[in-house]
Design a protein around this motif. Structure first.
Motif, PDB file in Angstrom:
ATOM      1  N   GLU A   1       0.820  -1.212   0.000  1.00 26.05           N
ATOM      2  CA  GLU A   1       0.000   0.000   0.000  1.00 26.05           C
ATOM      3  C   GLU A   1       0.859   1.269   0.000  1.00 26.05           C
ATOM      4  O   GLU A   1       0.581   2.210  -0.757  1.00 26.05           O
ATOM      5  CB  GLU A   1      -0.932   0.010   1.220  1.00 26.05           C
TER       6      GLU A   1
ATOM      7  N   ALA B   1       2.527   1.927  -3.324  1.00 26.12           N
ATOM      8  CA  ALA B   1       1.552   2.455  -4.277  1.00 26.12           C
ATOM      9  C   ALA B   1       1.242   3.922  -3.997  1.00 26.12           C
ATOM     10  O   ALA B   1       1.140   4.729  -4.920  1.00 26.12           O
ATOM     11  CB  ALA B   1       0.273   1.622  -4.217  1.00 26.12           C
TER      12      ALA B   1
ATOM     13  N   GLN C   1       1.568   7.153  -6.439  1.00 26.43           N
ATOM     14  CA  GLN C   1       0.448   8.053  -6.705  1.00 26.43           C
ATOM     15  C   GLN C   1       0.824   9.500  -6.413  1.00 26.43           C
ATOM     16  O   GLN C   1       0.504  10.405  -7.197  1.00 26.43           O
ATOM     17  CB  GLN C   1      -0.757   7.649  -5.852  1.00 26.43           C
TER      18      GLN C   1
ATOM     19  N   LEU D   1      -5.162   4.973  -7.250  1.00 26.44           N
ATOM     20  CA  LEU D   1      -4.152   4.014  -6.815  1.00 26.44           C
ATOM     21  C   LEU D   1      -4.174   2.713  -7.608  1.00 26.44           C
ATOM     22  O   LEU D   1      -3.409   1.799  -7.298  1.00 26.44           O
ATOM     23  CB  LEU D   1      -4.357   3.691  -5.325  1.00 26.44           C
TER      24      LEU D   1
ATOM     25  N   GLN E   1      -0.897   1.850  -9.583  1.00 25.70           N
ATOM     26  CA  GLN E   1       0.203   1.772  -8.630  1.00 25.70           C
ATOM     27  C   GLN E   1       0.093   0.524  -7.746  1.00 25.70           C
ATOM     28  O   GLN E   1       1.084  -0.145  -7.464  1.00 25.70           O
ATOM     29  CB  GLN E   1       0.225   3.036  -7.761  1.00 25.70           C
ATOM     30  N   MET E   2      -1.127   0.205  -7.308  1.00 24.44           N
ATOM     31  CA  MET E   2      -1.329  -0.991  -6.486  1.00 24.44           C
ATOM     32  C   MET E   2      -1.024  -2.261  -7.280  1.00 24.44           C
ATOM     33  O   MET E   2      -0.395  -3.192  -6.769  1.00 24.44           O
ATOM     34  CB  MET E   2      -2.765  -1.033  -5.971  1.00 24.44           C
TER      35      MET E   2
ATOM     36  N   ALA F   1       2.713  -2.532  -7.687  1.00 23.03           N
ATOM     37  CA  ALA F   1       3.371  -2.822  -6.420  1.00 23.03           C
ATOM     38  C   ALA F   1       3.137  -4.263  -5.976  1.00 23.03           C
ATOM     39  O   ALA F   1       4.016  -4.897  -5.382  1.00 23.03           O
ATOM     40  CB  ALA F   1       2.885  -1.858  -5.339  1.00 23.03           C
TER      41      ALA F   1
END
Length: 248
Positions: free
Chosen positions: A5, A8, A12, A25, A28-29, A32
């Motif tokens: 988290e 990410a 962001q 997110l 990015q999540m 990641a």
């Protein structure tokens, strides 16, 4: 150790501040975490993440992206308008996001919503509810190993993006529609062979499209698209199981 988290969230922040792009997110999540994942952002500060074990190759399909020849660098305003318009609809009900209301709330109040907001904002809200339902169906299809149903939901998602979310091209520049051209060619190819699925990929308006095709059709599809667009515009991808990795 930095959590998935937090990795990410750092990505962001960089995109929001240094690229001036009001991204969430999701990308990015996914980057990641790695692998094929389901992410629920009902609580943005603590997204729900679930890995989905699925191998497209086991169904003799490939995951392709097609570069249509234009990037997102100058499209921040169009991209940012999507979450803003959805928030505008939520604010009508005194809420921060559409997750706090229902599709029926929008339908019941659609006349007043249209008086206070653009028709596009209302349609984007309706897309939001339908798309969330489709994501659940896509996850369920993969978990049940029903790949044909998954492809059908992907197709429905793409159609809704084009008609209701309206992120396939920039309305103020109708003469430039590289995504539309790529989708039109791909949908024709899929229709002829009655196999596969496609949709716009990413934030939209420009960039790439996502294509699922049987392995044996990939060479002819690639040849067709390179003849119509650019050489090396079709990329054959695989989803790596690993996400962002700390290096010491």
């Amino acid at each position: 150790s930095i959590s998935v988290e937090n990795r990410a969230i750092a990505g962001q922040f960089a995109e929001n501040k240094y690229w001036n792009k009001a991204s969430g997110l999701l990308d990015q999540m996914a980057c990641a975490a790695g692998g094929l994942v389901f992410i629920d952002f009902k609580q943005p500060e603590k997204p729900l993440l679930k890995k989905i074990p699925f191998d497209f190759a086991s169904h003799k399909h490939r995951l392709l992206i097609v570069n249509t020849g234009k990037g997102h660098a100058d499209l921040s305003q169009e991209y940012s308008s999507i979450p803003q318009e959805m928030k505008d609809i939520a604010h009508f009900f005194g809420k921060k996001s559409l997750r706090e209301i229902t599709r029926q709330d929008v339908i019941t109040n659609i006349k007043e919503l249209r008086r206070q907001n653009s028709d596009r904002a209302v349609m984007r809200a309706l897309h939001f509810f339908d798309e969330n339902d489709r994501v659940d169906e896509e996850v369920s299809s993969l978990e049940q190993n029903n790949f044909s149903a998954f492809l059908e939901f992907v197709r429905g998602s793409g159609n809704s993006s084009w008609k209701y979310l309206q992120n396939v091209y920039v309305p103020s520049v109708p003469e430039e529609q590289s995504i539309s051209i790529a989708l039109a060619l791909t949908e024709h190819f899929i229709s002829c062979h009655k196999k596969g699925s496609c949709r716009i990929h990413g934030g939209g308006f420009a960039g790439v499209i996502l294509v699922f095709l049987p392995e044996d059709l990939c060479p002819s599809y690639k040849a067709m698209m390179e003849k119509a667009l650019e050489k090396d515009c079709v990329y054959d991808l695989s989803i790596r199981p690993y996400g962002a990795i700390e290096i010491f």
